[in-house]
Scaffold this motif. Structure first.
Motif, PDB file in Angstrom:
ATOM      1  N   GLY A  10       0.816  -1.201   0.000  1.00 31.24           N
ATOM      2  CA  GLY A  10       0.000   0.000   0.000  1.00 31.24           C
ATOM      3  C   GLY A  10       0.846   1.245   0.000  1.00 31.24           C
ATOM      4  N   ARG A  11       0.192   2.379  -0.295  1.00 30.78           N
ATOM      5  CA  ARG A  11       0.875   3.674  -0.263  1.00 30.78           C
ATOM      6  C   ARG A  11       0.740   4.351   1.096  1.00 30.78           C
ATOM      7  NH1 ARG A  11       2.413   5.676  -5.212  1.00 30.78           N
ATOM      8  NH2 ARG A  11       1.783   4.427  -7.013  1.00 30.78           N
ATOM      9  N   SER A  12       0.022   3.710   1.991  1.00 31.29           N
ATOM     10  CA  SER A  12      -0.113   4.197   3.357  1.00 31.29           C
ATOM     11  C   SER A  12      -0.312   2.985   4.249  1.00 31.29           C
ATOM     12  CB  SER A  12      -1.313   5.145   3.490  1.00 31.29           C
ATOM     13  OG  SER A  12      -2.521   4.424   3.249  1.00 31.29           O
ATOM     14  N   ALA A  13      -0.235   3.205   5.571  1.00 36.55           N
ATOM     15  CA  ALA A  13      -0.426   2.094   6.498  1.00 36.55           C
ATOM     16  C   ALA A  13      -1.823   1.512   6.357  1.00 36.55           C
ATOM     17  CB  ALA A  13      -0.188   2.577   7.935  1.00 36.55           C
ATOM     18  N   GLY A  14      -2.825   2.372   6.177  1.00 32.44           N
ATOM     19  CA  GLY A  14      -4.200   1.905   6.020  1.00 32.44           C
ATOM     20  C   GLY A  14      -4.360   1.015   4.789  1.00 32.44           C
ATOM     21  N   GLU A  15      -3.749   1.422   3.681  1.00 32.68           N
ATOM     22  CA  GLU A  15      -3.829   0.606   2.462  1.00 32.68           C
ATOM     23  C   GLU A  15      -3.120  -0.729   2.643  1.00 32.68           C
ATOM     24  OE1 GLU A  15      -2.593   2.422  -1.145  1.00 32.68           O
ATOM     25  OE2 GLU A  15      -3.906   4.169  -0.928  1.00 32.68           O
ATOM     26  N   LEU A  16      -2.000  -0.717   3.343  1.00 36.11           N
ATOM     27  CA  LEU A  16      -1.273  -1.958   3.600  1.00 36.11           C
ATOM     28  C   LEU A  16      -2.123  -2.925   4.413  1.00 36.11           C
ATOM     29  CD1 LEU A  16       1.282  -3.743   3.595  1.00 36.11           C
ATOM     30  CD2 LEU A  16       2.037  -2.482   5.631  1.00 36.11           C
ATOM     31  N   TYR A  17      -2.745  -2.422   5.495  1.00 36.82           N
ATOM     32  CA  TYR A  17      -3.559  -3.289   6.352  1.00 36.82           C
ATOM     33  C   TYR A  17      -4.757  -3.845   5.589  1.00 36.82           C
ATOM     34  CZ  TYR A  17      -0.824  -0.808   9.913  1.00 36.82           C
ATOM     35  OH  TYR A  17       0.202  -0.269  10.644  1.00 36.82           O
ATOM     36  N   ALA A  18      -5.365  -3.024   4.744  1.00 29.89           N
ATOM     37  CA  ALA A  18      -6.503  -3.489   3.942  1.00 29.89           C
ATOM     38  C   ALA A  18      -6.061  -4.566   2.958  1.00 29.89           C
ATOM     39  CB  ALA A  18      -7.124  -2.304   3.192  1.00 29.89           C
ATOM     40  N   SER A  19      -4.874  -4.380   2.394  1.00 30.19           N
ATOM     41  CA  SER A  19      -4.339  -5.368   1.460  1.00 30.19           C
ATOM     42  C   SER A  19      -4.067  -6.695   2.164  1.00 30.19           C
ATOM     43  CB  SER A  19      -3.057  -4.832   0.815  1.00 30.19           C
ATOM     44  OG  SER A  19      -2.485  -5.773  -0.060  1.00 30.19           O
TER      45      SER A  19
END
Length: 262
Positions: A10-19
């Motif tokens: 992800g491009r942010s921590a939130g995107e990483l966790y969602a991924s």
């Protein structure tokens, strides 16, 4: 430097966790069992984090179903957070441009480039193959223990060294009599002539690989010298692409004609 099995990006921590939450659970579970051990590492590019910052980022992964025990010294599984902060050391952002999470599979062997550096090698020539390229070519040739590897343009044996490192028995040929026998003018600065122990065998001996050395022949590779049939597991070579090494004639044209007639 390393190979990872990518679980999320992800491009942010939130995107990483969602991924990560969308990653198939059946692919995660084999590495998260209660009878296994693990640890989590953080690698940052172009930025250094404090230990407190690292622990905070690791704790944020508590939603992952880790059931095993943490083992920092000798874990069965290693997971990594990779954070990319760009290429400009003078303008490091507060937050990374890209974040990755995955399971570590293996490290590369980049230390071999320095260990086998041509600069430290006993016997070299003007066209000696760079250590990095030699290992890349041996990898492409899928060289493995007990293979027999041949280099028809062997030169000073750089490709034989990388192949022997992986446990293959090596041999080669070259049209240059001086190179095969370690004779003639030296390539190194401030050295006029090659020493008595400057040859391909000495190069393999330098790295403790002499037991894998079969032989090297003076031969013109434009003419067939081998009997038909499967002789080698791999042929790895760097063909000549210009005149950078002087050669020595070892037979007259008349002798060549006579041998051809026979």
């Amino acid at each position: 430097r390393s190979i990872f099995e990518l679980w999320g990006h992800g491009r942010s921590a939130g995107e990483l966790y969602a991924s990560l939450k969308n990653y198939p659970m059946d692919k995660m579970l084999p590495y998260l069992q209660s009878d296994s051990t693990y640890k989590v590492r953080i690698h940052t590019f172009n930025k250094t984090l404090t230990q407190v910052q690292k622990i905070k980022k690791i704790d944020a992964l508590e939603f992952l179903p880790f059931k095993g025990k943490v083992n920092l010294k000798n874990p069965e599984h290693i997971f990594c957070i990779l954070e990319d902060y760009g290429m400009d050391p003078n303008n490091v952002p507060e937050e990374p441009f890209h974040l990755y999470f995955g399971r570590w599979i293996a490290d590369g062997q980049r230390e071999l480039i320095e260990s086998y550096s041509v600069k430290k090698r006993h016997f070299i020539g003007n066209t000696s193959m760079d250590a990095c390229l030699s290992f890349i070519m041996a990898n492409h040739g899928r060289v493995k223990p007990n293979d027999v590897v041949y280099d028809p343009f062997v030169g000073t044996g750089g490709l034989l060294i990388s192949s022997a490192h992986f446990g293959a028995y090596v041999c080669g040929s070259d049209i240059d009599y001086n190179t095969i026998h370690g004779l003639g003018k030296a390539t190194r600065k401030n050295q006029k002539w090659r020493g008595p122990d400057e040859n391909i065998r000495a190069n393999l001996r330098q790295y403790g690989l002499e037991k894998y050395y079969l032989d090297a022949l003076v031969s013109d590779s434009s003419r067939p010298i081998w009997r038909k049939g499967m002789l080698f597991d791999a042929i790895i070579t760097d063909p000549p692409y210009g005149i950078r090494e002087a050669t020595r004639r070892t037979a007259s044209q008349k002798e060549t004609v006579k041998s051809a007639e026979r």
